[in-house]
Design a protein around this motif. Structure first.
Motif, PDB file in Angstrom:
ATOM      1  N   UNK A   1       0.825  -1.213   0.000  1.00 13.14           N
ATOM      2  CA  UNK A   1       0.000   0.000   0.000  1.00 13.14           C
ATOM      3  C   UNK A   1       0.858   1.262   0.000  1.00 13.14           C
ATOM      4  N   UNK A   2       2.059   1.164   0.552  1.00 14.95           N
ATOM      5  CA  UNK A   2       2.946   2.325   0.596  1.00 14.95           C
ATOM      6  C   UNK A   2       4.341   2.000   0.067  1.00 14.95           C
ATOM      7  N   UNK A   3       4.529   0.788  -0.447  1.00 19.29           N
ATOM      8  CA  UNK A   3       5.821   0.348  -0.977  1.00 19.29           C
ATOM      9  C   UNK A   3       6.941   0.507   0.036  1.00 19.29           C
ATOM     10  N   UNK A   4       6.650   0.108   1.246  1.00 21.68           N
ATOM     11  CA  UNK A   4       7.681   0.090   2.287  1.00 21.68           C
ATOM     12  C   UNK A   4       8.309  -1.296   2.364  1.00 21.68           C
ATOM     13  N   UNK A   5       9.623  -1.368   2.141  1.00 18.55           N
ATOM     14  CA  UNK A   5      10.343  -2.628   2.276  1.00 18.55           C
ATOM     15  C   UNK A   5      10.811  -2.822   3.708  1.00 18.55           C
ATOM     16  N   UNK A   6      10.784  -4.047   4.155  1.00 13.59           N
ATOM     17  CA  UNK A   6      11.306  -4.352   5.476  1.00 13.59           C
ATOM     18  C   UNK A   6      11.804  -5.795   5.491  1.00 13.59           C
ATOM     19  N   UNK A   7      12.753  -6.064   6.380  1.00 14.65           N
ATOM     20  CA  UNK A   7      13.379  -7.386   6.443  1.00 14.65           C
ATOM     21  C   UNK A   7      12.739  -8.178   7.575  1.00 14.65           C
TER      22      UNK A   7
ATOM     23  N   UNK B   1      13.248   2.181  -3.799  1.00 18.11           N
ATOM     24  CA  UNK B   1      12.899   0.868  -4.327  1.00 18.11           C
ATOM     25  C   UNK B   1      13.473   0.763  -5.734  1.00 18.11           C
ATOM     26  N   UNK B   2      14.286  -0.255  -6.031  1.00 17.04           N
ATOM     27  CA  UNK B   2      14.684  -1.367  -5.154  1.00 17.04           C
ATOM     28  C   UNK B   2      15.341  -0.847  -3.881  1.00 17.04           C
ATOM     29  N   UNK B   3      15.387  -1.680  -2.860  1.00 17.69           N
ATOM     30  CA  UNK B   3      15.864  -1.236  -1.553  1.00 17.69           C
ATOM     31  C   UNK B   3      17.290  -0.708  -1.572  1.00 17.69           C
TER      32      UNK B   3
END
Lengths: 123, 109
Positions: free
Chosen positions: A104-110, B94-96
């Protein structure tokens, strides 16, 4: 369950290369990218780069450009990180981590981490 | 490159206390901010993503807030198992292209 299993500890001489593996299980490998993060003894976390498990695209931290290569093998759900021209200050624990995304917000997380692979550079 | 600055670098508190850890980005990162907990000899563990969303399985005493450049991790009613090092991490692109803060070590008083 979702897991990332990393290869065993390595001891390398300065100038050598090391290749660390990260085998994924419990999820569809190609649906998530993977990042590599390292931690020198007593130090903080340092992001090294990312690989798309889907198409193999990569993005590396500038510090490691030219010295690191990240690859993946979709047939075995395994990602690899190769670091060349090793120096004493490359001694660290190397982690792989699954990259999830809040679309929804294109937040990446590991969200899933391997247990880490200790790489020691010693003469 | 986006730099992340955490404060304080270390913190002592009692079990039952409420603590806050701050993280500042060198430029606006909207809500692209995640928090991790790391205990000695263990891999980091995701606590909070997208600034304020609690990762599944993480106790509700952990919360995150903020947007833009200033973010906060709050732990209410500290438990013995909460004593660890906490890292913020930005995920603006993004990409990260991630950057971690330098960490905040939370110790028992």
């Amino acid at each position: 369950q979702v897991q990332l299993e990393q290869s065993g500890a390595e001891v390398k001489k300065p100038g050598a290369s090391v290749k660390v593996s990260c085998k994924a299980s419990g999820y569809t490998f190609t649906s998530y990218g993977l990042s590599w993060v390292r931690q020198a003894p007593g130090q903080g976390l340092e992001w090294m780069g990312w690989i798309s498990s889907y198409n193999g695209n990569t993005k590396y931290a500038q510090k490691f450009q030219g010295r690191v290569t990240m690859t993946r093998d979709t047939s075995t759900s395994t990602a690899y990180m190769e670091l060349r021209s090793l120096r004493f200050d490359d001694t660290a624990v190397y982690y792989c981590a699954r990259e999830n995304i809040l679309r929804s917000v294109y937040n990446n997380y590991m969200d899933v981490w391997g247990k880490g692979t200790t790489v020691t550079v010693s003469s | 490159d986006i730099q992340m600055t955490q404060s304080p670098p270390s913190l002592s508190a009692f079990v039952g206390d409420r603590v806050t850890i701050s993280c500042r980005a060198s430029q606006s990162i909207s809500s692209y901010l995640n928090w991790y907990q790391q205990k000695p000899g263990q891999a980091p563990k995701l606590l909070i993503y997208a600034a304020s969303r609690l990762q599944s399985g993480v106790p509700s005493r952990f919360s995150g807030s903020g947007s833009g450049t200033d973010f906060t991790l709050t732990i209410t009613s500290l438990q013995p198992e909460d004593f660890a090092t906490y890292y913020c991490q930005q995920s603006y692109s993004s990409p990260p292209m991630h950057t971690f803060g330098q960490g905040t070590k939370l110790e028992i008083k």
